[in-house]
Design a protein around this motif. Structure first.
Motif, PDB file in Angstrom:
ATOM      1  N   MET A 247      14.944   6.368  50.781  1.00  0.00           N
ATOM      2  CA  MET A 247      16.357   5.987  50.720  1.00  0.00           C
ATOM      3  C   MET A 247      17.009   6.565  49.467  1.00  0.00           C
ATOM      4  N   ALA A 248      16.286   6.530  48.351  1.00  0.00           N
ATOM      5  CA  ALA A 248      16.825   7.061  47.108  1.00  0.00           C
ATOM      6  C   ALA A 248      17.018   8.572  47.193  1.00  0.00           C
ATOM      7  N   LEU A 249      16.065   9.238  47.809  1.00  0.00           N
ATOM      8  CA  LEU A 249      16.161  10.691  47.946  1.00  0.00           C
ATOM      9  C   LEU A 249      17.324  11.080  48.853  1.00  0.00           C
ATOM     10  N   ARG A 250      17.474  10.307  49.912  1.00  0.00           N
ATOM     11  CA  ARG A 250      18.585  10.584  50.824  1.00  0.00           C
ATOM     12  C   ARG A 250      19.908  10.354  50.107  1.00  0.00           C
ATOM     13  N   GLY A 251      19.969   9.321  49.280  1.00  0.00           N
ATOM     14  CA  GLY A 251      21.197   9.076  48.520  1.00  0.00           C
ATOM     15  C   GLY A 251      21.490  10.192  47.535  1.00  0.00           C
ATOM     16  N   LEU A 252      20.441  10.722  46.947  1.00  0.00           N
ATOM     17  CA  LEU A 252      20.640  11.814  45.998  1.00  0.00           C
ATOM     18  C   LEU A 252      21.123  13.072  46.703  1.00  0.00           C
ATOM     19  N   LEU A 253      20.582  13.342  47.865  1.00  0.00           N
ATOM     20  CA  LEU A 253      20.987  14.552  48.600  1.00  0.00           C
ATOM     21  C   LEU A 253      22.399  14.425  49.147  1.00  0.00           C
ATOM     22  N   THR A 254      22.791  13.210  49.450  1.00  0.00           N
ATOM     23  CA  THR A 254      24.147  12.995  49.962  1.00  0.00           C
ATOM     24  C   THR A 254      25.137  12.693  48.847  1.00  0.00           C
ATOM     25  N   MET A 255      24.709  12.913  47.591  1.00  0.00           N
ATOM     26  CA  MET A 255      25.607  12.717  46.443  1.00  0.00           C
ATOM     27  C   MET A 255      26.128  11.288  46.377  1.00  0.00           C
ATOM     28  N   ASP A 256      25.219  10.370  46.621  1.00  0.00           N
ATOM     29  CA  ASP A 256      25.592   8.964  46.509  1.00  0.00           C
ATOM     30  C   ASP A 256      25.843   8.629  45.033  1.00  0.00           C
ATOM     31  N   PRO A 257      26.917   7.958  44.725  1.00  0.00           N
ATOM     32  CA  PRO A 257      27.226   7.676  43.316  1.00  0.00           C
ATOM     33  C   PRO A 257      26.116   6.920  42.587  1.00  0.00           C
TER      34      PRO A 257
END
Lengths: 231, 370
Positions: free
Chosen positions: B263-273
């Motif tokens: 989940m964290a990696l996906r957030g990083l790739l999607t530029m999650d704040p």
């Protein structure tokens, strides 16, 4: 005679997710189970009272906390308070111990208490794990698999802390206010402080996770896991 | 309206007498005495009923039933008619009595009310005769026993509705916490602390670098002045910086739910704040820790001047330190801005609420176990 209605928490957006998640987690909850029947009855009564389906509590949250096999709220709160206090003290020592090095013995006492606090924290978290129903039925591997990151981080952080403290005390014992830094000490210092941050995060998360009442009672998923372990 | 009063009294008597047979058939008789004292009582103890009085006693009725819901309803209806006839004092008394209504309603549902004899007033003031639908205007002390019809169809329906409403309030008041509630409350409390830490860290880092640049002068030409002025602050500033960055980093990890690496990696790739803020805070933490040695050297400037600070070494030692502090200030400021765009986002809270205990079987390779 109107049955005793269960308590109700403030309704938030997560309650619906909780109910949905628990229905997903416990697919075998059927009317054939006597306990499930009682829980469902209570569930339906609550829905009838509130008149708002989906906003009611999950059956698991309705279980009274006074049952002997459950984790009681007061005990859990006290344990959580102790753990957080130890974590806070550890963070305080990590942050300000370098400022309190006027006398070497002060820093020594702080380091000793910090290391003992880390050890106590590990013991407390292990005791909380042993207190779960999952552990009592023999599924130790499940718990270890679930919490292995914290256990490994705790051991690593304790090792790094003891090594750093021993090295610093060895260097500063004769003259506490002199420049003792070397490249190796700097590297160990950086790893110990970064390990502290990860340790705090995973420890806090684990203590919050261990407040789940479902870890302390029987459930279909636990029976499935037990059956798989026996095979 | 003195002329009308006797008529109303007779009407009341008739109503009472008509009701009495229904009362006889009721499951429980109700005897009410001393309503004013009971009305103000906060006790919730069930009141034991007295034996049904003889029919002649039913005729004596003093309207003290403003504490009771039934008579309160009558007062509500009657106020439209009786308001003209009542004085201001009686209206104030009535309003005061109406405020006690919720508590009185709870007492009402015990179906049993008792009034002690001693609570009855001996002052037998003449009962003012009023119309059937007017609110009572008698003195606010118990005058006699009153029988109230209960368990009729209408009263049962209305009382059941009120039971549902009142029990909802009762349940909300008497909320019991579970361990999950405690955990969620702790998590929310730490999130508040983390939110404060984000802003305080950003402001403190900016202040710190401004002070350093002002003391160091243009193009870092007055570094001895910086050492002379800043050396008492160097180590405390370093310690406070580490404390704030630690709290902020943990808070950012909580928001992105770092333990769920997928989940964290996906957030990083999607530029999650939240994911970006986590990375920025972690980078700032590493950079801050790397300057521990230089900060201690600055702190020891007065005591070990020549050994630690040979002449001409200030530029070589302090320029990287200043640049790293500037980068740390930019990183924490940027992370704070990212957090501020979505301050209510917290994936760990949703995870704790769901608490999927089975996910270890499916996400063993992707997730970091708790």
């Amino acid at each position: 005679m109107r049955p005793t209605l269960p308590h109700r928490r403030p309704v938030g957006h997560c309650d619906t997710a909780l109910v949905a998640a628990e229905r997903r987690v416990h697919p075998a909850l059927t009317q054939k189970n006597r306990q499930d029947n009682q829980l469902n009855e209570r569930y339906q009564v609550e829905v009838a009272v509130t008149g708002v389906p989906g906003q009611s509590l999950s059956p698991w949250a309705n279980t009274p906390s006074s049952a002997p096999e459950m984790l009681q709220t007061n005990n859990y709160s006290l344990v959580l308070l102790i753990q957080l206090a130890l974590l806070t003290f550890d963070l305080f020592v990590n942050s300000f111990s370098e400022l309190l090095r006027a006398a070497a013995v002060v820093q020594l006492v702080l380091f000793i208490i910090q290391d003992i606090g880390i050890l106590f924290n590990v013991i407390i978290i292990l005791l909380m794990m042993f207190n779960t129903y999952v552990f009592q039925v023999g599924l130790v591997s499940l718990l270890l698999a679930r919490f292995r990151a914290l256990l490994m981080l705790s051991a690593l952080y304790l090792t790094l802390s003891i090594c750093l403290h021993c090295w610093l005390m060895n260097l500063r014992w004769m003259a506490s206010n002199r420049f003792v830094w070397t490249d190796g000490l700097q590297v160990l210092f950086v790893f110990q402080r970064i390990g502290a941050v990860l340790y705090y995060y995973f420890y806090k998360r684990t203590t919050e996770y261990l407040g789940d009442p479902r870890l302390y009672e029987d459930s279909p998923w636990l029976r499935d896991a037990f059956a798989r372990a026996r095979q | 309206m003195p002329i009308a009063k006797p008529k109303k009294k007779k009407a009341k008597k008739e109503v009472i007498e008509v009701d009495s047979p229904e009362e006889k058939s009721a499951e429980e008789g109700l005897e009410l005495e001393g309503l004013s004292s009971r009305r103000e009582s906060e006790s919730r103890e069930p009141l034991t009923p007295e034996a049904p009085p003889s029919p002649p006693q039913k005729k004596k009725k003093k309207k003290k039933a403003q504490a009771l819901e039934l008579e309160g309803d009558q007062a509500k209806v009657a106020n439209g008619e009786g308001a003209e006839q009542q004085g201001e004092g009686e209206e104030i008394t009535r309003r005061t009595k109406r405020r006690k209504k919720p508590r009185a309603v709870e007492m009402h549902f015990h179906n049993e009310l008792t009034v002690e004899e001693e609570e009855l007033s001996n002052d037998h003031a003449p009962i003012q005769q009023r119309s059937l639908f007017s609110a009572p205007t008698g003195p606010a002390f118990p005058m006699g026993k009153v029988f109230v019809e209960r368990n009729s169809e209408h009263t049962l329906a209305t009382s059941r509705l009120r039971v549902d409403l009142q029990l909802d309030e009762f349940m909300e008041v008497r909320t019991m916490w579970s361990t999950r509630d405690v955990a969620m409350r702790v998590h929310s409390g730490f999130r508040v602390i983390g939110l404060f830490s984000h802003g305080f860290l950003a402001g403190y880092a900016v202040w710190n670098i401004i002070v350093v640049y002002m003391l160091a002068g243009e193009q870092l030409t007055t570094l001895p002045n910086l050492l002379q002025q800043y050396h008492p602050l160097a180590y405390p500033a370093q310690s406070l910086l580490y404390l704030l960055i630690t709290i902020s980093t943990i808070s950012a990890f909580d928001r992105v739910n770092l333990a769920k690496a997928s989940m964290a990696l996906r957030g990083l790739l999607t530029m999650d704040p939240a994911a970006l803020a986590s990375v920025l805070y972690f980078a700032a933490l590493i950079l801050t820790l790397s300057q521990q040695m230089t900060s201690d050297r600055i702190h020891l400037y007065p005591t070990a001047n020549e050994t630690l600070w040979p002449p001409g070494s200030e530029q070589q030692l302090l320029r990287p330190w200043v640049v790293v502090n500037l980068v740390v200030a930019l990183l924490v400021g940027l992370a704070w801005m990212f957090i501020s765009t979505r301050p209510d986002m917290d994936y760990t809270e949703e995870f704790l609420m769901a608490m999927e205990v089975e996910d270890y079987r499916h996400d063993e390779k992707l997730d970091i176990p708790t």
